[in-house]
Design a protein around this motif. Structure first.
Motif, mmCIF file in Angstrom:
data_model
loop_
_atom_site.group_PDB
_atom_site.id
_atom_site.type_symbol
_atom_site.label_atom_id
_atom_site.label_comp_id
_atom_site.label_asym_id
_atom_site.label_seq_id
_atom_site.Cartn_x
_atom_site.Cartn_y
_atom_site.Cartn_z
ATOM 1 N N SER A 299 -7.989 -51.007 3.654
ATOM 2 C CA SER A 299 -8.702 -50.797 2.399
ATOM 3 C C SER A 299 -8.693 -49.332 1.954
ATOM 4 C CB SER A 299 -10.143 -51.278 2.526
ATOM 5 O OG SER A 299 -10.806 -50.577 3.555
ATOM 6 N N TRP A 300 -8.267 -48.445 2.805
ATOM 7 C CA TRP A 300 -8.223 -47.028 2.467
ATOM 8 C C TRP A 300 -6.935 -46.692 1.736
ATOM 9 C CZ3 TRP A 300 -6.008 -42.700 5.760
ATOM 10 C CH2 TRP A 300 -6.273 -41.457 5.163
ATOM 11 N N SER A 301 -7.035 -46.120 0.567
ATOM 12 C CA SER A 301 -5.845 -45.844 -0.242
ATOM 13 C C SER A 301 -4.906 -44.860 0.435
ATOM 14 C CB SER A 301 -6.270 -45.318 -1.616
ATOM 15 O OG SER A 301 -7.008 -44.124 -1.488
ATOM 16 N N GLY A 302 -5.435 -44.026 1.338
ATOM 17 C CA GLY A 302 -4.607 -43.050 2.020
ATOM 18 C C GLY A 302 -3.561 -43.633 2.966
ATOM 19 N N LEU A 303 -3.679 -44.927 3.268
ATOM 20 C CA LEU A 303 -2.699 -45.574 4.141
ATOM 21 C C LEU A 303 -1.382 -45.849 3.428
ATOM 22 C CD1 LEU A 303 -4.961 -48.221 5.915
ATOM 23 C CD2 LEU A 303 -3.920 -46.205 6.970
ATOM 24 N N TYR A 304 -1.384 -45.786 2.123
ATOM 25 C CA TYR A 304 -0.230 -46.211 1.342
ATOM 26 C C TYR A 304 0.589 -45.021 0.860
ATOM 27 C CZ TYR A 304 -2.719 -50.592 1.594
ATOM 28 O OH TYR A 304 -3.353 -51.708 2.062
ATOM 29 N N ASP A 305 1.906 -45.173 0.976
ATOM 30 C CA ASP A 305 2.815 -44.065 0.681
ATOM 31 C C ASP A 305 3.292 -44.053 -0.764
ATOM 32 O OD1 ASP A 305 4.134 -44.981 3.829
ATOM 33 O OD2 ASP A 305 2.858 -43.227 3.443
#
Length: 122
Positions: free
Chosen positions: A104-110
């Motif tokens: 759910s954390w947007s920081g996981l996505y590149d």
């Protein structure tokens, strides 16, 4: 150039359906977890659903349970978000994102698309 592009947004009446599509260029979506996020008040982006690389999905927004589903079309290199029984509170900008794992954390996505507007009228 690695790019994600969303499409399918628009105006729909309450109770209606829309199908958002996330298309990739420059890479294969099968190699990534694909999340759908939406802009929300008091949050930059709220996680809605994610499809992992094995085909399993996770729903992060309780409000969409039973109404939204996510599916991959490997032939088209797209991941679609099917939205049924839409409500006015679903109105916002929707984004797709690619990452190595769901979360759910947007920081996981590149990689992120530019977003597509969904408006549900009452």
């Amino acid at each position: 150039q690695l790019q994600l592009v969303e499409s399918g947004g628009g105006l729909v009446q309450s109770g209606g359906s829309l199908r958002l599509s996330c298309a990739a260029s420059g890479f294969t979506l099968d190699d990534y977890a694909i999340g759908w996020f939406r802009r929300a008040p008091a949050k930059e982006r709220e996680a809605v659903l994610c499809l992992n690389r094995l085909g399993g999905s996770t729903i992060y927004a309780d409000s969409v349970k039973g109404r939204f589903t996510i599916a991959r079309d490997s032939d088209k290199n797209t991941v679609d978000l099917q939205m049924n029984s839409l409500k006015p509170e679903d109105t916002t900008v929707y984004y797709c994102a690619a990452g190595r794992v769901c979360g759910s954390w947007s920081g996981l996505y590149d990689y992120w698309g530019q977003g597509t507007q969904v408006t549900v009228s009452s």
